[in-house]
Design an enzyme around this catalytic site. Structure first.
Site, PDB file in Angstrom:
ATOM      1  N   ASP A 129      37.192  39.091  36.101  1.00 23.43           N
ATOM      2  CA  ASP A 129      38.415  39.724  35.617  1.00 23.43           C
ATOM      3  C   ASP A 129      38.101  40.869  34.638  1.00 23.43           C
ATOM      4  O   ASP A 129      36.936  41.151  34.336  1.00 23.43           O
ATOM      5  CB  ASP A 129      39.284  38.641  34.954  1.00 23.43           C
ATOM      6  CG  ASP A 129      40.765  38.834  35.222  1.00 23.43           C
ATOM      7  OD1 ASP A 129      41.180  39.974  35.476  1.00 23.43           O
ATOM      8  OD2 ASP A 129      41.510  37.841  35.146  1.00 23.43           O
ATOM      9  N   ASP A 186      49.407  41.107  39.893  1.00 23.45           N
ATOM     10  CA  ASP A 186      49.387  39.705  40.327  1.00 23.45           C
ATOM     11  C   ASP A 186      50.530  39.419  41.304  1.00 23.45           C
ATOM     12  O   ASP A 186      51.627  39.957  41.148  1.00 23.45           O
ATOM     13  CB  ASP A 186      49.579  38.766  39.131  1.00 23.45           C
ATOM     14  CG  ASP A 186      48.354  38.711  38.233  1.00 23.45           C
ATOM     15  OD1 ASP A 186      47.452  39.559  38.393  1.00 23.45           O
ATOM     16  OD2 ASP A 186      48.310  37.826  37.367  1.00 23.45           O
TER      17      ASP A 186
HETATM   18  C1  GAL Z   1      44.728  38.002  35.467  1.00 31.24           C
HETATM   19  C2  GAL Z   1      44.452  37.975  36.970  1.00 31.24           C
HETATM   20  C3  GAL Z   1      45.031  36.694  37.523  1.00 31.24           C
HETATM   21  C4  GAL Z   1      44.428  35.496  36.794  1.00 31.24           C
HETATM   22  C5  GAL Z   1      44.576  35.615  35.277  1.00 31.24           C
HETATM   23  C6  GAL Z   1      43.778  34.546  34.545  1.00 31.24           C
HETATM   24  O1  GAL Z   1      44.151  39.139  34.945  1.00 31.24           O
HETATM   25  O2  GAL Z   1      45.025  39.109  37.573  1.00 31.24           O
HETATM   26  O3  GAL Z   1      44.804  36.627  38.908  1.00 31.24           O
HETATM   27  O4  GAL Z   1      43.069  35.398  37.143  1.00 31.24           O
HETATM   28  O5  GAL Z   1      44.147  36.878  34.835  1.00 31.24           O
HETATM   29  O6  GAL Z   1      43.918  34.622  33.155  1.00 31.24           O
END
Ligand code: GAL
Length: 388
Positions: A129, A186
């Site tokens: 991430d 997301d």
């Molecule tokens: C976001 C990501 C999500 C999930 C989340 C976890 O940045 O886009 O899919 O992984 O973080 O904290």
């Protein structure tokens, strides 16, 4: 040194949409068994992925990251062994910054230690991430660093980059060794979310930068969430859950554009309608097709109604010579969509036999173009075979 070369988009299940960071080993073991019992593993959904929240809240100085012992009493090595015993591959999550997006320790400054730990636990996939990243280091350096660290472990680990398409990532993603990369926001179980992503995908030139071994990733499948799941309770979305017609649209487009297929619903609550979508073998074969050509938008020749901006026709050539055509109607009312054969590579004098990949039956003969009425907020997906 070992490497993975993906000949088809990865498939699996991820914990985030259902649990967010509320993970616990006993429930996750139940989920894995449930996925297997319902035939998801056998259909190809082989990566069982933990998202954020498996980590111990603070990192001990100088050490690779560790797992939360309350959430995973038997440990991640044992959890990974359990998954492997069932036949799954084991996916895990970390972040290029000092903290993950959920506020757990990120891998920045510990990339090599963490990669080695993942390899020691038997990890087969890393989602990486992009929160809390240092402002003075270019993103591409951070993603290359983890890519390098993974390769140096000697274990083949699928590298799934998640920087949401920032920093023109499509132009440098392959230099990191990543096998997939998130291209946007997301996914959420709402019509608003799905239709805005579909609209954005229509404007991207996916064929230019997505294909074998490095797939553009528009995020999780939402089919079957049905308003359930931790992300559904965030309160940031207005309106009801998306519904089966929208799940069908999202799944169809994801299959057509060679997207990774990561389910995110709670499989213990899979309804027959959800199973029918996620286990549609004919569409799964389209996603996994050896030609690896992501669908491209075709020009719509004719619309019986106004508001063409909410209708899209996509075409995906298959390795056998057939072409899959998806007619997507984002309006609330039915629409007639017509797309000519020329943009698919055929001639206006050609005749094709159509087969409906949702109704699972022949859908007629077309000459020069394909024209169908599509219900509001729904899609028709046809596999076309040219008469020779
Ligand atoms: C976001 C990501 C999500 C999930 C989340 C976890 O940045 O886009 O899919 O992984 O973080 O904290």
């Amino acid at each position: 040194m070992q490497e993975i070369f993906l000949k088809a988009p990865p498939m699996g299940w991820n914990s985030w949409n259902t649990f967010m960071d509320g993970l616990d080993e006993a429930t996750l073991r139940e989920i894995a068994v449930s996925l297997k019992e319902q035939g998801f593993l056998e259909a190809g959904y082989e990566y069982f992925c933990l998202d954020d929240g498996w980590e111990e809240k603070t990192r001990r100085v100088g050490c690779g990251v560790d797992y939360d012992r309350k959430k995973f009493p038997s440990g991640l090595k044992s959890f990974g062994d359990f998954l492997h015993g069932l036949g799954f591959k084991f996916g895990i999550y970390s972040c290029a910054g000092t903290l993950t997006c959920g506020g757990y320790p990120g891998s920045y400054g510990y990339e090599y230690e963490d990669a080695q730990k993942f390899a020691d636990w038997g990890v087969d996939l890393l989602k990486y991430d992009n929160c809390y990243v240092p402002t003075d280091v270019p993103g591409k350096f951070l993603y290359r660093r983890m890519g390098q660290a993974l390769r140096e472990t000697g274990r083949p680990i699928l590298y799934s980059m998640c920087n949401w398409g920032f920093d023109d990532s499509q132009t440098w993603v392959r230099s990191t060794g990543a096998h997939s990369y998130r291209i946007g926001t997301d996914s959420r179980d709402t019509w608003e979310n799905v239709q805005s992503v579909m609209h954005v995908l229509g404007k991207m030139n996916l064929t230019a930068f997505s294909g074998a071994n490095c797939y553009a990733d528009p995020d999780f499948l939402i089919a079957g969430m049905n308003g359930r799941g931790a992300v559904s309770n965030l309160g940031e979305e207005i309106g009801p859950n998306a519904g089966y017609n929208v799940y069908r649209m999202q799944f169809s487009l994801w299959c057509m554009i060679c997207a990774p297929l990561m389910m995110s619903h709670d499989p213990r609550y899979t309804t027959p309608q959800t199973a029918e979508i996620l286990l549609n073998r004919e569409l799964l074969a389209v996603n996994q097709d050896a030609a690896n050509i992501p669908a491209f938008p075709c020009r719509i020749e004719k619309m019986m109604e106004a508001d063409a901006s909410k209708c899209e026709v996509w075409a995906k050539p298959l390795s056998c010579g057939d072409v899959v055509v998806g007619l997507f109607n984002r309006k609330d009312t039915p629409a007639y969509l017509q797309a000519g054969f020329e943009s698919m590579g055929w001639l206006l004098s050609d005749t094709v036999d159509a087969y409906d990949l949702w109704a699972h039956r022949p859908a007629g003969v077309f000459r020069g173009n394909v024209t169908m009425q599509v219900p509001g907020r729904d899609c028709v997906v046809l596999r076309l075979h040219r008469r020779r």
